[in-house]
Design an enzyme around this catalytic site. Sequence first.
Site, PDB file in Angstrom:
ATOM      1  N   SER A 175       0.832  -1.208   0.000  1.00  0.00           N
ATOM      2  CA  SER A 175       0.000   0.000   0.000  1.00  0.00           C
ATOM      3  C   SER A 175       0.862   1.252   0.000  1.00  0.00           C
ATOM      4  O   SER A 175       1.925   1.299   0.639  1.00  0.00           O
ATOM      5  CB  SER A 175      -0.901   0.027   1.237  1.00  0.00           C
ATOM      6  N   GLY A 232      -4.844   1.116   2.028  1.00  0.00           N
ATOM      7  CA  GLY A 232      -5.555   2.253   1.461  1.00  0.00           C
ATOM      8  C   GLY A 232      -7.010   1.945   1.193  1.00  0.00           C
ATOM      9  O   GLY A 232      -7.544   0.913   1.613  1.00  0.00           O
ATOM     10  N   ASP A 233      -7.661   2.857   0.463  1.00  0.00           N
ATOM     11  CA  ASP A 233      -9.072   2.698   0.146  1.00  0.00           C
ATOM     12  C   ASP A 233      -9.309   1.468  -0.722  1.00  0.00           C
ATOM     13  O   ASP A 233     -10.377   0.843  -0.646  1.00  0.00           O
ATOM     14  CB  ASP A 233      -9.596   3.945  -0.569  1.00  0.00           C
ATOM     15  N   GLY A 234      -8.325   1.113  -1.551  1.00  0.00           N
ATOM     16  CA  GLY A 234      -8.470  -0.060  -2.405  1.00  0.00           C
ATOM     17  C   GLY A 234      -8.568  -1.352  -1.615  1.00  0.00           C
ATOM     18  O   GLY A 234      -9.380  -2.225  -1.930  1.00  0.00           O
ATOM     19  N   PHE A 236      -9.609  -1.610   1.499  1.00  0.00           N
ATOM     20  CA  PHE A 236     -10.907  -1.618   2.169  1.00  0.00           C
ATOM     21  C   PHE A 236     -12.017  -1.991   1.193  1.00  0.00           C
ATOM     22  O   PHE A 236     -12.959  -2.700   1.548  1.00  0.00           O
ATOM     23  CB  PHE A 236     -11.189  -0.255   2.793  1.00  0.00           C
ATOM     24  N   GLU A 238     -11.779  -4.006  -1.326  1.00  0.00           N
ATOM     25  CA  GLU A 238     -11.717  -5.463  -1.473  1.00  0.00           C
ATOM     26  C   GLU A 238     -12.424  -6.165  -0.326  1.00  0.00           C
ATOM     27  O   GLU A 238     -13.208  -7.094  -0.518  1.00  0.00           O
ATOM     28  CB  GLU A 238     -10.256  -5.930  -1.509  1.00  0.00           C
ATOM     29  N   SER A 327      -2.459   5.660  -0.580  1.00  0.00           N
ATOM     30  CA  SER A 327      -2.014   6.820  -1.352  1.00  0.00           C
ATOM     31  C   SER A 327      -2.838   8.064  -1.055  1.00  0.00           C
ATOM     32  O   SER A 327      -2.325   9.176  -1.083  1.00  0.00           O
ATOM     33  CB  SER A 327      -2.084   6.509  -2.846  1.00  0.00           C
TER      34      SER A 327
END
Length: 605
Positions: A175, A232-234, A236, A238, A327
């Site tokens: 991340s 990161g948000d990605g 979360f 998932e 990020s």
Amino acid sequence: MEINGDNNIVENELAVEEGDCEAPILNSSVFLDHVGEVLLTHNSDGLSWKPLTSFDNDGSSCLKIKFSAKLPTEIKFSDVYAVELTNYGSIHKVNRPNAGNKLLGRESLDSEMFRFTVHGFQKSKTQPNLWVLAVYTFGHKDLPTCEMWVNRLNASLNLEVGRPKNLLVFVNPLSGKTNGRRTWEIVAPIFARAKIKTMVVVTEKAGHAFDVMASTTNKELNSYDGVIAVGGDGLFNEILNGYLSSRYKAPYPPAPSDFVHSVWSNECSLVHNPDEKVAEVFDQNDGQYPCLPSSQHNGSGLSNFFQDSEFPYPKEWFRFGIIPAGSTDAIVMCTTGARDPVTSALHIVLGKRVCLDIAQIVSWRETAASKVEPRVRYAASFAGYGFYGDVITESEKYRWMGPKRYDYAGTKVFLRHRSYEAEIAYLEVESGKTNTIPDRGRRFGRLQTSGSPNKSERVICRTNCNICNKKSSRPTPYSRPEETRWSRSKGRFLSIGAAVISNRNERAPDGLVVDAHLSDGLLHLILIKDCPHALYLWHLTELARKGGNPLNFEFVEHHKTPAFTFTSSGNESVWNLDGEVFRAHQLSAQVFQGLISLFASGPEV
């Protein structure tokens, strides 16, 4: 009870009246590290201490000059996450120096004694959303006295409700700047001190967290109090999709009848009349009214869409948490107010809770020629097309650059200045729920200040937000189709965005929509029409400026809506869903109010 002598302990049992739940008060004379001898008091809601030495607590003075170094004198149990008995060791006592030595500061003398430590937090004086670890170490010559305090304080902490005991933790080592593993190592001691069990899964590839969440049985999931994402948000996204995809059985989003027809026809009607806007009211007898085919729709409340008895929903105690290492970390910024791993960890161990809207996004076709194959994804922060989809696609080529790849990709996409022809239909909400800027005061593509919403009238989402705490009285789109009204916007767009939350981040300090809420049951639909390059740059500059007004342009449409549909007239369309690529030529979306709970309390400032 009174114990005199060396122990110097006084315990007073309060007269407990009927219905009075206050705990007995315990007083002890102990030593506080770096302070000196204090009278420590156990109150019903926390600890307090009063120095027994003669120097002033609010600062020292020298030659009639006051030095403001005010020391804490209390801490609430709600702010304490751990109490532990520490090793026999040094306590630094502070003696008050004589007047001749004032300028040299206080003298410190070390004494060996038994110790116990109280772990909590304080809010930063300069950044209230930032929580700082606070450690208070007390000492006493008598070991049983220290043990008694530890037992009493832990008993009080056990009365604090909502604190987790067992958590499933996903760590993405790649991340952001590849610091996910290091971030977890920083905060892991906080969980250990709070006696929280953690099952840690270090992800090995993209989709790993999704697969684990989707394959975990409900019986296994029931043993956890929540799931934490260190990334990161990605990451979360998932976890969220792995959790919901196999458990949440909601209907597809509502849609106007012609969208339903176009989904199942071989050809989609192309967009025409670029600036046309129309409104439609659908009759309740229209057989194709908004619901696209779904065998799961049963007309009941959203909570009934979780149909597994082993994991009944909603469960207020089951929450998600994010420890930022990505990020942008927009979700953390919006739910805690700080992009700080320690602050997020403290929200988790203290059992904070806030509800969060979740958007359901359905791609019906990936391309104009592909077959109808509905794919469902969920988003917690943002779904974007055009500029946003191009940036996320371009940035995938430069993952080796880390977070800088977004700046580089964004610059390349901006210079291309591509617009896309599409049609948007969105459900209207009652007047007063939208922030559409009136068509007046236009000049050089920019609306004058008089035509923009009054900033003082904006209600910003904060801790204990009244808007988020209020359950929506607005009927769901499925319950009263006769009152459903669809509006449309057709034309060429530089970007289309649907914000679930404000999406504050370091590049956009106020977010895409400054007054978006965490749990109001509405999406913020932002349509950026084709415009000259310079004006779009002006819009992006306002977006990146704190206190800016990026929506105050005549080429910008802003609508609050619970649902919308999208149809592209091109061959392929790429969306950005919480930082992940999502292909959709035809798309429908809806928002579920407060669908999940997070370990957070909302930003204070």
